[in-house]
Design an enzyme around this catalytic site. Structure first.
Site, PDB file in Angstrom:
ATOM      1  N   HIS A  77     -44.128  34.533  54.615  1.00 51.02           N
ATOM      2  CA  HIS A  77     -45.597  34.619  54.769  1.00 51.02           C
ATOM      3  C   HIS A  77     -46.208  34.061  53.476  1.00 51.02           C
ATOM      4  O   HIS A  77     -45.918  32.938  53.087  1.00 51.02           O
ATOM      5  CB  HIS A  77     -45.945  36.072  55.071  1.00 51.02           C
ATOM      6  CG  HIS A  77     -47.363  36.335  55.476  1.00 51.02           C
ATOM      7  ND1 HIS A  77     -48.267  35.365  55.813  1.00 51.02           N
ATOM      8  CD2 HIS A  77     -48.050  37.526  55.604  1.00 51.02           C
ATOM      9  CE1 HIS A  77     -49.424  35.919  56.128  1.00 51.02           C
ATOM     10  NE2 HIS A  77     -49.329  37.226  56.002  1.00 51.02           N
TER      11      HIS A  77
ATOM     12  N   HIS B 251     -44.583  26.432  61.288  1.00 52.82           N
ATOM     13  CA  HIS B 251     -45.584  27.458  61.545  1.00 52.82           C
ATOM     14  C   HIS B 251     -45.365  28.032  62.932  1.00 52.82           C
ATOM     15  O   HIS B 251     -45.007  27.305  63.851  1.00 52.82           O
ATOM     16  CB  HIS B 251     -47.005  26.879  61.438  1.00 52.82           C
ATOM     17  CG  HIS B 251     -48.018  27.936  61.179  1.00 52.82           C
ATOM     18  ND1 HIS B 251     -48.555  28.692  62.191  1.00 52.82           N
ATOM     19  CD2 HIS B 251     -48.542  28.403  60.024  1.00 52.82           C
ATOM     20  CE1 HIS B 251     -49.382  29.569  61.656  1.00 52.82           C
ATOM     21  NE2 HIS B 251     -49.394  29.421  60.351  1.00 52.82           N
TER      22      HIS B 251
ATOM     23  N   ASP C  16     -49.255  26.676  52.742  1.00 51.15           N
ATOM     24  CA  ASP C  16     -48.643  27.001  51.454  1.00 51.15           C
ATOM     25  C   ASP C  16     -48.094  25.790  50.719  1.00 51.15           C
ATOM     26  O   ASP C  16     -47.872  25.856  49.513  1.00 51.15           O
ATOM     27  CB  ASP C  16     -47.528  28.030  51.652  1.00 51.15           C
ATOM     28  CG  ASP C  16     -48.096  29.354  52.102  1.00 51.15           C
ATOM     29  OD1 ASP C  16     -48.986  29.853  51.395  1.00 51.15           O
ATOM     30  OD2 ASP C  16     -47.683  29.863  53.148  1.00 51.15           O
TER      31      ASP C  16
HETATM   32  C1  LIG Z   1     -43.279  29.953  59.188  1.00 52.52           C
HETATM   33  C2  LIG Z   1     -41.965  30.292  59.845  1.00 52.52           C
HETATM   34  C3  LIG Z   1     -41.503  31.671  59.356  1.00 52.52           C
HETATM   35  C4  LIG Z   1     -42.174  30.340  61.343  1.00 52.52           C
HETATM   36  O1  LIG Z   1     -41.024  30.774  61.879  1.00 52.52           O
HETATM   37  P1  LIG Z   1     -40.728  30.871  63.442  1.00 52.52           P
HETATM   38  O2  LIG Z   1     -41.951  30.679  64.244  1.00 52.52           O
HETATM   39  O3  LIG Z   1     -39.987  32.128  63.636  1.00 52.52           O
HETATM   40  O4  LIG Z   1     -39.851  29.585  63.698  1.00 52.52           O
HETATM   41  P2  LIG Z   1     -38.311  29.593  63.887  1.00 52.52           P
HETATM   42  O5  LIG Z   1     -37.668  30.401  62.806  1.00 52.52           O
HETATM   43  O6  LIG Z   1     -38.023  30.020  65.293  1.00 52.52           O
HETATM   44  O7  LIG Z   1     -37.970  28.056  63.669  1.00 52.52           O
HETATM   45  C5  LIG Z   1     -37.823  27.114  64.712  1.00 52.52           C
HETATM   46  C6  LIG Z   1     -36.833  26.036  64.256  1.00 52.52           C
HETATM   47  O8  LIG Z   1     -37.370  25.291  63.186  1.00 52.52           O
HETATM   48  C7  LIG Z   1     -36.576  25.437  62.021  1.00 52.52           C
HETATM   49  N1  LIG Z   1     -37.459  25.645  60.877  1.00 52.52           N
HETATM   50  C8  LIG Z   1     -38.638  26.280  60.902  1.00 52.52           C
HETATM   51  N2  LIG Z   1     -39.202  26.255  59.698  1.00 52.52           N
HETATM   52  C9  LIG Z   1     -38.331  25.602  58.897  1.00 52.52           C
HETATM   53  C10 LIG Z   1     -38.355  25.257  57.532  1.00 52.52           C
HETATM   54  N3  LIG Z   1     -39.375  25.590  56.760  1.00 52.52           N
HETATM   55  N4  LIG Z   1     -37.320  24.569  57.028  1.00 52.52           N
HETATM   56  C11 LIG Z   1     -36.284  24.223  57.809  1.00 52.52           C
HETATM   57  N5  LIG Z   1     -36.209  24.517  59.119  1.00 52.52           N
HETATM   58  C12 LIG Z   1     -37.224  25.202  59.643  1.00 52.52           C
HETATM   59  C13 LIG Z   1     -35.726  26.689  62.242  1.00 52.52           C
HETATM   60  O9  LIG Z   1     -34.516  26.651  61.541  1.00 52.52           O
HETATM   61  C14 LIG Z   1     -35.513  26.611  63.738  1.00 52.52           C
HETATM   62  O10 LIG Z   1     -34.540  25.666  64.009  1.00 52.52           O
HETATM   63  P3  LIG Z   1     -33.391  25.984  65.073  1.00 52.52           P
HETATM   64  O11 LIG Z   1     -34.122  26.193  66.373  1.00 52.52           O
HETATM   65  O12 LIG Z   1     -32.542  24.772  65.019  1.00 52.52           O
HETATM   66  O13 LIG Z   1     -32.724  27.224  64.580  1.00 52.52           O
HETATM   67  C15 LIG Z   1     -40.892  29.225  59.505  1.00 52.52           C
HETATM   68  O14 LIG Z   1     -41.347  27.952  59.884  1.00 52.52           O
HETATM   69  C16 LIG Z   1     -40.481  29.250  58.044  1.00 52.52           C
HETATM   70  O15 LIG Z   1     -39.586  30.011  57.677  1.00 52.52           O
HETATM   71  N6  LIG Z   1     -41.168  28.437  57.182  1.00 52.52           N
HETATM   72  C17 LIG Z   1     -40.911  28.474  55.766  1.00 52.52           C
HETATM   73  C18 LIG Z   1     -41.702  29.603  55.130  1.00 52.52           C
HETATM   74  C19 LIG Z   1     -43.168  29.293  55.105  1.00 52.52           C
HETATM   75  O16 LIG Z   1     -43.597  28.225  54.725  1.00 52.52           O
HETATM   76  N7  LIG Z   1     -43.970  30.318  55.450  1.00 52.52           N
HETATM   77  C20 LIG Z   1     -45.405  30.218  55.404  1.00 52.52           C
HETATM   78  C21 LIG Z   1     -45.987  30.108  56.752  1.00 52.52           C
HETATM   79  S1  LIG Z   1     -47.726  29.775  56.697  1.00 52.52           S
END
Ligand SMILES: CC(C)(COP(=O)(O)OP(=O)(O)OC[C@H]1O[C@@H](n2cnc3c(N)ncnc32)[C@H](O)[C@@H]1OP(=O)(O)O)[C@@H](O)C(=O)NCCC(=O)NCCS
Length: 380
Positions: A225, A265, A316
Site C-alpha cells: 500500500h 494496481h 507511488d
Molecule cells: C498493487 C498490488 C498489491 C496489486 O495486487 P493485486 O491486485 O493483488 O495483483 P496480483 O498480486 O494478483 O498481481 C497480478 C499479476 O501481476 C503481477 N504483478 C503485479 N504487480 C507487480 C509488480 N509490482 N511487479 C511485478 N509483478 C507484479 C503479479 O505477480 C501477478 O502475476 P501472476 O498472475 O503471474 O502471478 C500489486 O500490483 C503490487 O504488489 N504492486 C507493488 C506494490 C505497490 O506499488 N503498491 C502500491 C499500490 S498503489
C-alpha cells in the site's frame, strides 16, 4: 438474518463492493479518478489541498468565504500539546517515522477537546485538527530525530508551504509549494483502498476518530500500500550505490520473482491518473533542481516494466522521485502520503458514521470439518 454464508470469498476481496459512498469515483478501465464527481486532473490543475479538503468533508466546492474560513481553521489548528513534542523527543532516534506517526496520532486523542464526542460536528472538527496536526508531527519529528530545533508553524502559509517550512526550516519556493500542494491533492482520497477500509471498519464499531485513523496509518505502512513509495526510492538508491543499470537492476529483481514497487494496481487496468501528474512533476522538478537522475531512472524502469510485464506505474512510482527532489527523506515518503490521505480517511469515517452499520463479514471456512473431536492431552 442468516448465519449461513452464501458465497466463496474473492481472494483479497477483489471486485467485492463493500459499501456505498459518495466521496470518490474510480473507473479503473478508463483511468478515471474523481472526488465528489470532479476529475482529479481538474483538481490538480485548478484546486488547492485546502479546497480539496472542503470538497471531501462537506461534499461540494466551497464559496470564497467558506474556503477562507476553512483555511483559517486549518491554520489555527497548527498547534500541538507540549507533551506530544516531549513524547516525540523520548522515542528511540531510529524509530521509523511511520511507526512514530501511528503511535503519536493515537496519543493525540488524550488532548483532543472533543475526545469523548463522536457526532458529525465533532468529527468534522477532529478532521480539521488531525489534518493540521499530522503535517506538524511529521515535519517536527524529522527535525527532532536529526537534533535540529523544531520550527514554529506559520499561520499565514498554505498547508503545503507550512509543512515544507516546518520540515526544512525555510520558506519553500512557489514551485516547491505548488508541487507539494498538487501531490497532496492527488493522494487525498482513493475510494475503498486498504487503509480507508480499515478506518471505516474501526469507525463502524462506534469506536472513535483517533482509533480509526490509527488503524489506517498502520495499514498504510505496508509495502503493498503506501509503503511502496519508500520501496521505490530504496531501489533507486541501491542502483546508484552499485552503479548498476536501472533496467538490469529490475530485470534481476524479476528474475528473483520479486515485485517491482510502484507498478500494478488492483483497480486500474490502464494508467493510474495520479501517475500522469506525478511523472510530469518529477520531470519538471528534476530539471529545475539540477537533479534529473531520479527521473531518468524512473523513466527507464517504467518503459521496461510496461513493455516486459504490461504493468503501469501507480501513484507511488513517481511520487518517490518527486518527494526526494523536494528535499524529503525517503522514510518520510509514506508519512507524507498520510499528511494528505488524512483528508480522505476522515471524510470516510464521517460518511460511515452518518449511516452506520457494524462491518462484520464472514469467512469461507476451510479448516477441519465440524465436529472435530477434542483429544485429551494425555491421549495425543
Ligand atoms: C498493487 C498490488 C498489491 C496489486 O495486487 P493485486 O491486485 O493483488 O495483483 P496480483 O498480486 O494478483 O498481481 C497480478 C499479476 O501481476 C503481477 N504483478 C503485479 N504487480 C507487480 C509488480 N509490482 N511487479 C511485478 N509483478 C507484479 C503479479 O505477480 C501477478 O502475476 P501472476 O498472475 O503471474 O502471478 C500489486 O500490483 C503490487 O504488489 N504492486 C507493488 C506494490 C505497490 O506499488 N503498491 C502500491 C499500490 S498503489
Amino acid at each position: 438474518m442468516s448465519g449461513l454464508t452464501t458465497a466463496h470469498a474473492a481472494k483479497g476481496l477483489e471486485g467485492v463492493v463493500a459499501t456505498t459512498s459518495s466521496i470518490c469515483y474510480i473507473d479503473g478501465d478508463r483511468g478515471v479518478l474523481a472526488y465528489r464527481g470532479i476529475d482529479i486532473h481538474e483538481l490538480a490543475d485548478r484546486s488547492s489541498f485546502e479546497e480539496t479538503c472542503y470538497l471531501l468533508w462537506y461534499g461540494r466546492l466551497p464559496t470564497r468565504d467558506e474556503l477562507r474560513e476553512l483555511t483559517a481553521r486549518l491554520a489555527e489548528e497548527r498547534r500541538l500539546d507540549a507533551s506530544i513534542y516531549q513524547y516525540m523527543r523520548s522515542l528511540p532516534k531510529d524509530a521509523l517515522p511511520m511507526d512514530m506517526l501511528r503511535t503519536v496520532v493515537s496519543a493525540l486523542s488524550f488532548f483532543d477537546p472533543e475526545e469523548r464526542k463522536n457526532d458529525h460536528e465533532a468529527n468534522l472538527h477532529k478532521a480539521i485538527r488531525l489534518t493540521s496536526q499530522i503535517a506538524m508531527i511529521v515535519a517536527s519529528y524529522d527535525r527532532i530525530r536529526k537534533g535540529k530545533a523544531v520550527v514554529d508553524p506559520d499561520r499565514s502559509l498554505s498547508h503545503a508551504a507550512n509543512f515544507l517550512l516546518m520540515l526544512n526550516g525555510e520558506r519553500p519556493s512557489k514551485t516547491a509549494e505548488r508541487a507539494l500542494d498538487i501531490a497532496l491533492i492527488l493522494h487525498a482520497d482513493h475510494e475503498l483502498n486498504a487503509s480507508t477500509f480499515a478506518a471505516r471498519v474501526t469507525a463502524a464499531t462506534l469506536s472513535d476518530m483517533h482509533s480509526a485513523i490509527t488503524s489506517a496509518i498502520g495499514c498504510l505502512k505496508g509495502p503493498l500500500h503506501g509503503g511502496a513509495n519508500e520501496a521505490v526510492f530504496n531501489i533507486f538508491e541501491a542502483i546508484d550505490r552499485s552503479g548498476s543499470d536501472p533496467v538490469a537492476y529490475v530485470k534481476a529483481m524479476l528474475a528473483q520473482k520479486k515485485r517491482i514497487p510502484g507498478f500494478g494496481h488492483r483497480v486500474y487496468h490502464t494508467e493510474d491518473p495520479r501517475a500522469t501528474h506525478l511523472r510530469q512533476m518529477s520531470r519538471d522538478l528534476g530539471r529545475s533542481s539540477g537533479q534529473p537522475k531520479w527521473f531518468e531512472y524512473s523513466q527507464a524502469i517504467e518503459e521496461f516494466i510496461k513493455a516486459d510485464k504490461k504493468l503501469n506505474a501507480n501513484v507511488d512510482f513517481y511520487s518517490a522521485s518527486t518527494y526526494r527532489t523536494l528535499g524529503i527523506d525517503v522514510d518520510l515518503f509514506t508519512p507524507v502520503f498520510a499528511v494528505s490521505r488524512i483528508s480522505g480517511w476522515t471524510a470516510h469515517v464521517i460518511e460511515q458514521l452518518d449511516d452506520n452499520r457494524l462491518i462484520r463479514p464472514r469467512a469461507d471456512y476451510t479448516g477441519p470439518s465440524y465436529p472435530n473431536r477434542y483429544i485429551p492431552l494425555e491421549a495425543r
